[in-house]
Design a protein around this motif. Structure first.
Motif, PDB file in Angstrom:
ATOM      1  N   HIS A 269      11.083 -28.787 -24.215  1.00  0.00           N
ATOM      2  CA  HIS A 269      11.772 -29.857 -23.522  1.00  0.00           C
ATOM      3  C   HIS A 269      12.030 -31.046 -24.464  1.00  0.00           C
ATOM      4  CE1 HIS A 269      11.330 -27.816 -19.677  1.00  0.00           C
ATOM      5  NE2 HIS A 269      10.075 -27.570 -20.002  1.00  0.00           N
ATOM      6  N   ARG A 270      12.842 -31.975 -23.981  1.00  0.00           N
ATOM      7  CA  ARG A 270      13.225 -33.120 -24.818  1.00  0.00           C
ATOM      8  C   ARG A 270      12.028 -33.964 -25.225  1.00  0.00           C
ATOM      9  NH1 ARG A 270      18.801 -35.454 -21.999  1.00  0.00           N
ATOM     10  NH2 ARG A 270      20.083 -33.591 -22.388  1.00  0.00           N
ATOM     11  N   ASN A 271      10.995 -33.984 -24.399  1.00  0.00           N
ATOM     12  CA  ASN A 271       9.796 -34.753 -24.732  1.00  0.00           C
ATOM     13  C   ASN A 271       8.848 -33.972 -25.630  1.00  0.00           C
ATOM     14  OD1 ASN A 271       8.960 -32.864 -22.918  1.00  0.00           O
ATOM     15  ND2 ASN A 271       8.109 -34.312 -21.419  1.00  0.00           N
ATOM     16  N   ARG A 272       9.343 -32.869 -26.186  1.00  0.00           N
ATOM     17  CA  ARG A 272       8.611 -32.013 -27.113  1.00  0.00           C
ATOM     18  C   ARG A 272       7.491 -31.227 -26.449  1.00  0.00           C
ATOM     19  NH1 ARG A 272      12.009 -31.121 -30.584  1.00  0.00           N
ATOM     20  NH2 ARG A 272      10.371 -30.275 -31.945  1.00  0.00           N
TER      21      ARG A 272
END
Length: 217
Positions: free
Chosen positions: A46-49
């Motif tokens: 995800h974008r938040n790693r």
């Protein structure tokens, strides 16, 4: 029972295969007529790693498909949750069939009252039907609308199936969803059954009749 394991963005280790084969024995014990178990593991970043593993199970045999899905940071934990869901859905379906044989109920439409008898299904409220028909969703007073996003999370297309409302409820329980789309064999109306609070169900139908697809010679 055949076992097919696939990985999307992740490799499938021998240890994971061994765990799947071991747990599959539980499925065979409760569903001896099952022919194959499909296991799909998908890795997402995800974008938040934050990394996430999604395990999707598909049980095929004589009768409708049974599906279950679970997500976790660890694919082993996700598989354990998914297999528990799958077994619970099969068990509930079997219990329901046994209760049906002991206490048979037949859904039928009462022309005089316009009610559907013999099944625990409630018609959708008028405002819900209007919202579905017009594409508008009523917002509660004081609530803020969610920001618009053009991103489509998931899109699926299915061939239409004609069945009774009672059969649609059974199929919904088997696939483990909160709703199920179908064509009402009594009216030919595109319809959806959905789970309400507790063990109640609802049904929404469109007024447009669906036409059976022509079968090529």
């Amino acid at each position: 029972m055949d076992i097919d394991i696939t990985g999307v963005g992740v490799s499938i280790s021998d240890r994971f295969r061994s765990v799947v084969e071991d747990k599959a024995e539980r499925v065979e014990n409760i569903a001896p007529r099952a022919q194959s178990l499909g296991v799909k593991v998908t890795h997402r970043l995800h974008r938040n790693r934050v990394e996430e593993e999604t395990v999707e199970l598909t049980l095929e045999g004589k009768g409708p498909l049974v599906r279950a899905e679970a997500r976790d940071g660890d694919k082993f934990a996700a598989f354990e949750m998914a297999i528990d869901k799958l077994i619970e859905q099969v068990r509930r379906a079997k219990d329901k069939r046994v209760r049906g044989r002991m206490h048979p109920k037949h859904a039928h439409f009462e022309k005089g009252t316009g009610s559907l008898e013999g099944i625990d299904v409630q018609p959708a409220p008028a405002d819900v039907i209007h919202a579905v028909a017009t594409g508008t969703i009523p917002v509660a007073e004081g609530a803020e609308e969610e920001p618009y996003s053009p991103v489509v999370i998931r899109t699926k297309e299915f061939q239409p199936e004609w069945m009774s409302v009672e059969d649609a409820v059974d199929r919904m329980e088997l696939v483990g969803h909160d709703f199920f789309l179908f064509i009402d064999s009594r009216t030919d109306h595109p319809s959806v059954v959905y789970r309400r609070r507790g063990w109640d169900y609802g049904v929404i139908s469109l007024t447009t009749q669906a036409q059976p697809q022509a079968v090529a010679a």
